[in-house]
Design a protein around this motif. Structure first.
Motif: not given
Ligand SMILES: Nc1nc2c(ncn2[C@@H]2O[C@H](COP(=O)(O)OP(=O)(O)OP(=O)(O)O)[C@@H](O)[C@H]2O)c(=O)[nH]1
Ligand SMILES: [Mg+2]
Length: 452
Positions: A9, A30-31, A34, A37-38, A43-44, A72
């Protein structure tokens, strides 16, 4: 190796540095979700594709960096075709670089220059000609260039390529059918009509190459060279255009020893103006090199402004300059300088050039008007424009394969004919779809700026 890289990523600041009201950090891969979210501590599931949400943004230690907008883009509906998350934060380099670091801490890797666009290409979001248009658009040197590139971004070159390929494949289909005939059974009129079609096709390609090469400066910036014997006022003209004393001016012939290049704006164009050493029999080694450079510039520049001193009689050095001009097939403006002084030159010597009278001390506006007209004339042409040497080379190769196919067609050697047509189709296809050549992709996308 690249296969492995695509798993990563990537992240980069998408906006340019310096102070600005917002900056954007973009993450792709792909991350991406994630990582979002961090950084947001959400949350995702909190992220809906294409919905802008206002969120606090945190670093690894969970301390607040900024509050910003997070968007997103779910794969495949994103610029790269992968999952993409954009963080829009407050402007300035500092906050953006903190968010950038946070995305790296959260698992992304810093993108290589052009890697976002490279991924867009590899994932089939754009073709190669569109990727090139994006690269050039970032660097565009004129409003007209931006317009041409926007057209290319809409796929204009892709349509051109498909059109040519279809015509080649059509001819190929004929040939495949004819291969089954005995040579003497092939009707003459079919061969004649195929030949005409291919010659027309080749003419279209040649015309496109010529008009693209002539207008190359629209993308790269045109170059304008000031040429003349010593003391006619070339450096004075450069200084006058720049409104400051960039070059040394003196009444000693041979003052300028080397070419001097500066960028200026003329109308809607950013151009390079080049002051050269006066062309004459050189008096020493250094001057000789300078004169050789002047002659190179005369050959390479897009537009030539040839200066003559209106207050002096035409001499052999001027005549030599006129001789040089005769062999040049590009836009030439003859400027008779020092028009504030008494006119002595024989104007009839310049008749075919429609000379413009100027004075660098007084009024050089007529020259600017001439330059503007020439520059504008390049952008009013409506023909399709190829925007890179790569595209021009591909069209040249295609045209030469078509040329090579004609003799075997006449001689009834249909297998050779088919071979060259297949090559021609492949060559033109390279414009939008180069074969998977790692080195080519590296070179092409390596020219991009970071974050694109
Ligand atoms: N009266 C008048 N003098 C000018 C004009 N333009 C230039 N000059 C003078 O002409 C002389 C030569 O000018 P430069 O600009 O150095 O000429 P150049 O063509 O760059 O000369 P080289 O560098 O030796 O090739 C200087 O003394 C300038 O002041 C003009 O429009 N009118
Ligand atoms: Mg000079």
């Amino acid at each position: 190796m690249y296969q492995e890289m695509t798993k990563n990523t990537i992240t980069a600041t998408a906006t340019s540095g310096g102070s600005s009201s917002i900056s954007i950090v973009r993450v792709s891969g792909e991350n991406a979700l994630d990582i979002a979210s961090k950084i947001t501590n959400k949350t995702i599931d909190s992220f809906t594709p294409r919905e802008a949400i206002l969120s606090s943004l945190y670093d690894k230690e969970n301390s607040l960096i900024d509050r910003g907008i997070v968007i997103y883009f779910k794969s495949p509906n994103s610029y790269t075709g992968e999952d993409v998350v954009e963080f829009q934060c407050h402007g300035g380099d500092l906050i953006a670089s903190e968010i950038l670091s946070a995305t790296i801490e959260a698992g992304a890797r810093l993108a290589e220059p052009g890697e976002f666009t490279r991924r867009a290409f590899l994932n089939g979001k754009i073709d190669m000609s569109e990727a090139e248009a994006i690269a050039k658009l970032i660097e565009a040197k004129s409003v007209d260039a931006a317009r041409i590139l926007a057209k290319q971004l809409k796929g204009e070159v892709g349509i051109f390529v498909n059109n040519i390929r279809e015509k080649i494949l059509h001819a190929l289909a004929y040939s495949e059918v004819m291969i089954d005939y005995a040579e003497e059974d092939i009707p003459d009129d079919i061969i004649e009509s195929l030949k005409t079609k291919l010659q027309n096709l080749k003419n279209i390609l040649t015309k496109t190459i010529q008009s693209s090469e002539r207008r190359k400066g629209l993308i790269e910036g045109f170059s304008i060279a000031f040429i003349g014997k010593p003391n006619v006022g070339k450096s004075s003209l450069l200084n006058a255009l720049l409104s400051y004393d960039r070059a040394i001016v003196s009444d000693i012939a041979g003052t300028t020893r080397d070419t001097i290049e500066e960028r200026i704006r003329i109308g809607s164009h950013i151009v390079r103006v080049i002051d050269t050493a006066g062309i004459r029999e050189a008096k020493d080694k250094i001057e000789e090199i300078g004169v050789a450079r002047s002659i190179d510039t005369l050959k390479s520049a897009d537009i030539i402004v040839a200066l003559f001193d209106i207050s002096q009689e035409l001499d052999n050095e001027d005549k030599k300059i006129l001789k040089h001009l005769e062999n040049i097939d590009k836009n030439i403006i003859v400027a008779l300088n020092k028009s504030d002084l008494k006119h002595k030159i024989d104007i009839s010597a310049f008749e075919k050039y429609n000379p413009v009278k100027i004075s660098t001390k007084d009024d050089f506006e007529p020259l600017i008007e001439r330059l503007k007209d020439i520059l504008d004339s390049y952008s009013t042409e409506e023909d399709l424009m190829l925007i890179s040497q790569r595209q021009i080379d591909a069209v040249k190769e295609c045209a030469s394969e078509i040329e090579l196919s004609i003799t075997p067609l006449e001689d009834g050697e249909l297998e050779f004919f088919s071979y060259h047509l297949k090559e021609a189709a492949e060559k033109i296809g390279k414009i939008t779809n180069p074969y998977d050549n790692e080195e080519m992709l590296d070179r092409m996308f390596g020219e991009f700026c970071l974050g694109k």
